[in-house]
Scaffold this active site. Sequence first.
Site, PDB file in Angstrom:
ATOM      1  CE  LYS A 180      30.201  30.689  53.449  1.00  0.00           C
ATOM      2  NZ  LYS A 180      31.851  30.834  54.383  1.00  0.00           N
ATOM      3  CD  GLU A 256      21.795  29.600  66.919  1.00  0.00           C
ATOM      4  OE1 GLU A 256      22.054  30.458  67.607  1.00  0.00           O
ATOM      5  OE2 GLU A 256      22.667  28.489  66.901  1.00  0.00           O
ATOM      6  CB  CYS A 290      24.966  30.701  70.162  1.00  0.00           C
ATOM      7  SG  CYS A 290      24.519  29.001  69.802  1.00  0.00           S
ATOM      8  CD  GLU A 387      27.290  34.901  71.225  1.00  0.00           C
ATOM      9  OE1 GLU A 387      26.694  33.795  71.607  1.00  0.00           O
ATOM     10  OE2 GLU A 387      27.072  35.979  70.300  1.00  0.00           O
TER      11      GLU A 387
END
Length: 483
Positions: A180, A256, A290, A387
Amino acid sequence: MKDSALALAPTGLLIGGQWRPADGGGVIEVYDPSTAEPFAQVPDATVDDALAAVGAAAQAGPSWAATAPRERAEVLRRAFELMTERAEPLARLIVMENGKALRDARGEVAYAAEFFRWYAEEAVRASGSIGTAPAGANRILVVRQPVGVCVLVTPWNFPAAMATRKIGPALAAGCTVVLKPASDTPLTALAMGAILADAGVPPGVVNVLPSRRSGAVVSAMLHDPRVRKLSFTGSTEVGRILLREAADRVVNTSMELGGNAPFLVLDDADVDAAIAGAMVAKMRNGGEACTSANRFYVHRRVADEFSRGLAEAMAKLVVGPGLDPATEVGPLVNEPAVDKVDELVSGALDGGARVLTGAGRPDGRGWYYRPTVLADVDPAAAILREEIFGPVAPLVVFDDVEDAVAQANDTDFGLVSYLYTGDLARGLRVAEALEAGMVGLNRGLVSDPAAPFGGVKQSGIGREGGHDGLLEYLESKYIAASW
């Protein structure tokens, strides 16, 4: 060129080896971030489509699990070769839907293909063990068996690499999968499905489901008893939701999640090398990674030299459409991404930060943000806590290494840290003190298909890549035997 790239991605759902429309006929518009205009459509999968894909994966599972490891390896090897042959149009396809600079997309394709090659080699190494029980009563046999049907949920920032990093080990282990992908970047995932089919993956072993109904579709699959594994890459917020969903049926999970990577420059660092490493750690994928360096802690002794050099390097970057060969920084993926970066920068400036270069959106169409360096950032600023996921480098000066490590560790996240020093022993001591699953010691890049990738704290569960990545898709079965 655009036509050849688009030809790689069938505009259908891949279920049981067949390309088909979504149940109900819904579609997803795919946008070009450089123009903010749609350029393609793909089917918008429903819950019924998702359950059909799970059914196809479950049906194909026993046969694929029984396939000889060498045969599975050869399929993955052919997938690597096909990706390599189609590298240029595939890179252009990534640029078209993701926005990243073409040079970054080419790097991603090469990196993504390596996961198929690495796991072609690992497929034959899912070895067990045999020993004697300490009491001598029996033998202890341990065999490795595939987990079963796996749901793989991937993000938009590395649409090829995040797919191959999950599909490669799953297929090597003998599992079947339902992929997905992020709805912002479905074309690359569909191209991956086509490549795997051309490589000889049997029908039903790999299924691809783009969908904007992500919550409902993934939830339905996690509550299907045939699904045994979830592998998710994305935000920590969504990861928490999926962990709760997976708990209902105790589904095996690998995650993750978010990062907040510190980049430490000690007083004895080679400043030129640190600047070069910072440009890699910060600007890979335009900061939308990331693993991107999110906050920079620089010793006062080298702070002026480092900040000046970093600002000069960032100011020279060419911003523009990703398909332009001269472009070094493309647009961000969508308008909300630009809004978030702008909000974080504005908050830092309100708190007393200074702009050394960049800040703000350039004029014209598309979802762009200028490469930015901020000095004198308040250690409590939101830009150091969240982030950024954009081309912004906030700098904080420190005097004491232990204090810098404490600031680096003062976060709920622990994916990767970066460290520059001229003393290897000192660097290793600091690396051990940093709370992260990975550390780049005098390096601005840590990702490698042969290495275990993953974080600690709220940055994830489990590892991808290396032999560890294969084990995530295998169960250990203990057999007590006497002879």
